[in-house]
Scaffold this motif. Sequence first.
Motif, PDB file in Angstrom:
ATOM      1  N   MET A   1       0.849  -1.167   0.000  1.00  0.00           N
ATOM      2  CA  MET A   1       0.000   0.000   0.000  1.00  0.00           C
ATOM      3  C   MET A   1       0.904   1.242   0.000  1.00  0.00           C
ATOM      4  SD  MET A   1      -2.920   1.130   2.780  1.00  0.00           S
ATOM      5  CE  MET A   1      -3.625  -0.478   2.811  1.00  0.00           C
ATOM      6  N   ASN A   2       0.637   2.156  -0.925  1.00  0.00           N
ATOM      7  CA  ASN A   2       1.484   3.344  -1.003  1.00  0.00           C
ATOM      8  C   ASN A   2       1.096   4.377   0.054  1.00  0.00           C
ATOM      9  OD1 ASN A   2      -0.656   4.970  -1.937  1.00  0.00           O
ATOM     10  ND2 ASN A   2      -0.188   4.520  -4.072  1.00  0.00           N
ATOM     11  N   ILE A   3       1.925   5.384   0.207  1.00  0.00           N
ATOM     12  CA  ILE A   3       1.729   6.374   1.271  1.00  0.00           C
ATOM     13  C   ILE A   3       0.430   7.154   1.091  1.00  0.00           C
ATOM     14  CG2 ILE A   3       3.072   8.180   0.148  1.00  0.00           C
ATOM     15  CD1 ILE A   3       3.777   7.955   3.634  1.00  0.00           C
ATOM     16  N   ARG A   4       0.083   7.506  -0.140  1.00  0.00           N
ATOM     17  CA  ARG A   4      -1.158   8.257  -0.383  1.00  0.00           C
ATOM     18  C   ARG A   4      -2.373   7.448   0.069  1.00  0.00           C
ATOM     19  NH1 ARG A   4      -3.035  12.367  -4.263  1.00  0.00           N
ATOM     20  NH2 ARG A   4      -5.218  11.924  -4.655  1.00  0.00           N
ATOM     21  N   MET A   5      -2.352   6.166  -0.208  1.00  0.00           N
ATOM     22  CA  MET A   5      -3.457   5.294   0.179  1.00  0.00           C
ATOM     23  C   MET A   5      -3.542   5.185   1.705  1.00  0.00           C
ATOM     24  SD  MET A   5      -5.694   3.596  -1.390  1.00  0.00           S
ATOM     25  CE  MET A   5      -6.388   2.046  -1.806  1.00  0.00           C
ATOM     26  N   ARG A   6      -2.395   5.079   2.362  1.00  0.00           N
ATOM     27  CA  ARG A   6      -2.380   5.003   3.825  1.00  0.00           C
ATOM     28  C   ARG A   6      -2.914   6.281   4.454  1.00  0.00           C
ATOM     29  NH1 ARG A   6       3.095   2.164   3.803  1.00  0.00           N
ATOM     30  NH2 ARG A   6       3.819   4.295   3.706  1.00  0.00           N
ATOM     31  N   ILE A   7      -2.518   7.433   3.920  1.00  0.00           N
ATOM     32  CA  ILE A   7      -2.998   8.716   4.440  1.00  0.00           C
ATOM     33  C   ILE A   7      -4.502   8.834   4.239  1.00  0.00           C
ATOM     34  CG2 ILE A   7      -2.934  11.223   4.088  1.00  0.00           C
ATOM     35  CD1 ILE A   7       0.099  10.841   3.486  1.00  0.00           C
ATOM     36  N   THR A   8      -4.985   8.464   3.065  1.00  0.00           N
ATOM     37  CA  THR A   8      -6.420   8.517   2.772  1.00  0.00           C
ATOM     38  C   THR A   8      -7.183   7.629   3.740  1.00  0.00           C
ATOM     39  OG1 THR A   8      -6.025   8.991   0.440  1.00  0.00           O
ATOM     40  CG2 THR A   8      -8.181   8.099   1.007  1.00  0.00           C
ATOM     41  N   MET A   9      -6.699   6.432   3.982  1.00  0.00           N
ATOM     42  CA  MET A   9      -7.388   5.517   4.895  1.00  0.00           C
ATOM     43  C   MET A   9      -7.387   6.055   6.323  1.00  0.00           C
ATOM     44  SD  MET A   9      -6.510   1.744   3.472  1.00  0.00           S
ATOM     45  CE  MET A   9      -7.642   1.005   4.615  1.00  0.00           C
ATOM     46  N   ARG A  10      -6.296   6.683   6.744  1.00  0.00           N
ATOM     47  CA  ARG A  10      -6.224   7.251   8.090  1.00  0.00           C
ATOM     48  C   ARG A  10      -7.224   8.391   8.240  1.00  0.00           C
ATOM     49  NH1 ARG A  10      -0.664   9.119   9.221  1.00  0.00           N
ATOM     50  NH2 ARG A  10      -0.245   6.990   8.678  1.00  0.00           N
ATOM     51  N   ILE A  11      -7.335   9.247   7.227  1.00  0.00           N
ATOM     52  CA  ILE A  11      -8.290  10.357   7.269  1.00  0.00           C
ATOM     53  C   ILE A  11      -9.713   9.820   7.320  1.00  0.00           C
ATOM     54  CG2 ILE A  11      -9.267  12.275   5.938  1.00  0.00           C
ATOM     55  CD1 ILE A  11      -6.357  12.821   4.967  1.00  0.00           C
ATOM     56  N   MET A  12     -10.035   8.836   6.483  1.00  0.00           N
ATOM     57  CA  MET A  12     -11.380   8.252   6.473  1.00  0.00           C
ATOM     58  C   MET A  12     -11.727   7.699   7.854  1.00  0.00           C
ATOM     59  SD  MET A  12     -11.081   6.147   2.852  1.00  0.00           S
ATOM     60  CE  MET A  12     -11.486   4.686   3.702  1.00  0.00           C
ATOM     61  N   THR A  13     -10.817   6.938   8.419  1.00  0.00           N
ATOM     62  CA  THR A  13     -11.054   6.331   9.723  1.00  0.00           C
ATOM     63  C   THR A  13     -11.201   7.402  10.789  1.00  0.00           C
ATOM     64  OG1 THR A  13      -9.768   4.416   9.048  1.00  0.00           O
ATOM     65  CG2 THR A  13     -10.102   4.714  11.409  1.00  0.00           C
ATOM     66  N   ASN A  14     -10.392   8.452  10.705  1.00  0.00           N
ATOM     67  CA  ASN A  14     -10.436   9.516  11.689  1.00  0.00           C
ATOM     68  C   ASN A  14     -11.766  10.260  11.646  1.00  0.00           C
ATOM     69  OD1 ASN A  14      -9.278  11.103  13.769  1.00  0.00           O
ATOM     70  ND2 ASN A  14      -8.951  12.718  12.278  1.00  0.00           N
ATOM     71  N   ILE A  15     -12.256  10.591  10.468  1.00  0.00           N
ATOM     72  CA  ILE A  15     -13.529  11.305  10.360  1.00  0.00           C
ATOM     73  C   ILE A  15     -14.648  10.476  10.969  1.00  0.00           C
ATOM     74  CG2 ILE A  15     -15.263  12.217   8.762  1.00  0.00           C
ATOM     75  CD1 ILE A  15     -12.885  12.875   6.870  1.00  0.00           C
ATOM     76  N   ARG A  16     -14.712   9.230  10.602  1.00  0.00           N
ATOM     77  CA  ARG A  16     -15.759   8.360  11.142  1.00  0.00           C
ATOM     78  C   ARG A  16     -15.615   8.204  12.653  1.00  0.00           C
ATOM     79  NH1 ARG A  16     -16.553   3.451   7.796  1.00  0.00           N
ATOM     80  NH2 ARG A  16     -17.847   4.905   6.668  1.00  0.00           N
ATOM     81  N   SER A  17     -14.404   7.998  13.146  1.00  0.00           N
ATOM     82  CA  SER A  17     -14.229   7.788  14.587  1.00  0.00           C
ATOM     83  C   SER A  17     -14.564   9.052  15.377  1.00  0.00           C
ATOM     84  CB  SER A  17     -12.823   7.287  14.912  1.00  0.00           C
ATOM     85  OG  SER A  17     -11.858   8.265  14.628  1.00  0.00           O
ATOM     86  N   VAL A  18     -14.207  10.219  14.862  1.00  0.00           N
ATOM     87  CA  VAL A  18     -14.571  11.468  15.528  1.00  0.00           C
ATOM     88  C   VAL A  18     -16.086  11.596  15.572  1.00  0.00           C
ATOM     89  CG1 VAL A  18     -14.553  13.995  15.315  1.00  0.00           C
ATOM     90  CG2 VAL A  18     -12.437  12.704  15.019  1.00  0.00           C
ATOM     91  N   ARG A  19     -16.738  11.341  14.453  1.00  0.00           N
ATOM     92  CA  ARG A  19     -18.200  11.438  14.379  1.00  0.00           C
ATOM     93  C   ARG A  19     -18.845  10.482  15.384  1.00  0.00           C
ATOM     94  NH1 ARG A  19     -21.860   8.393  11.963  1.00  0.00           N
ATOM     95  NH2 ARG A  19     -20.470   7.348  10.513  1.00  0.00           N
ATOM     96  N   GLU A  20     -18.357   9.263  15.437  1.00  0.00           N
ATOM     97  CA  GLU A  20     -18.921   8.275  16.356  1.00  0.00           C
ATOM     98  C   GLU A  20     -18.638   8.639  17.817  1.00  0.00           C
ATOM     99  OE1 GLU A  20     -17.317   4.632  14.803  1.00  0.00           O
ATOM    100  OE2 GLU A  20     -18.921   4.457  13.316  1.00  0.00           O
ATOM    101  N   ARG A  21     -17.442   9.160  18.101  1.00  0.00           N
ATOM    102  CA  ARG A  21     -17.114   9.596  19.462  1.00  0.00           C
ATOM    103  C   ARG A  21     -18.038  10.721  19.912  1.00  0.00           C
ATOM    104  NH1 ARG A  21     -11.809   9.173  18.314  1.00  0.00           N
ATOM    105  NH2 ARG A  21     -11.572  11.369  17.870  1.00  0.00           N
ATOM    106  N   LEU A  22     -18.405  11.593  18.974  1.00  0.00           N
ATOM    107  CA  LEU A  22     -19.303  12.701  19.290  1.00  0.00           C
ATOM    108  C   LEU A  22     -20.759  12.249  19.360  1.00  0.00           C
ATOM    109  CD1 LEU A  22     -17.747  15.477  17.014  1.00  0.00           C
ATOM    110  CD2 LEU A  22     -17.489  15.215  19.487  1.00  0.00           C
TER     111      LEU A  22
END
Length: 75
Positions: A1-22
């Motif tokens: 997995m390239n770096i761009r894909m890893r960054i994209t996946m981290r952002i996706m996970t972060n948005i969802r986790s923040v939303r769920e935490r809230l």
Amino acid sequence: MNIRMRITMRIMTNIRSVRERLGLSQVDLAAKLGLHQSTVSRLEKGALPLDERTALALEALERRAAAGAAERAEA
């Protein structure tokens, strides 16, 4: 997995986790950010890049929620 894909996946996970935490639905988060629900969905799926304004607004929501939780814990 390239770096761009890893960054994209981290952002996706972060948005969802923040939303769920809230405890927010996509509709609720979209309303607080001034976005449409489909935009939040696309951000979470990585189909849309996260712009700086939205990232800052999301961070502010998270800080406000943390501050509110701390105040409730002190009371």
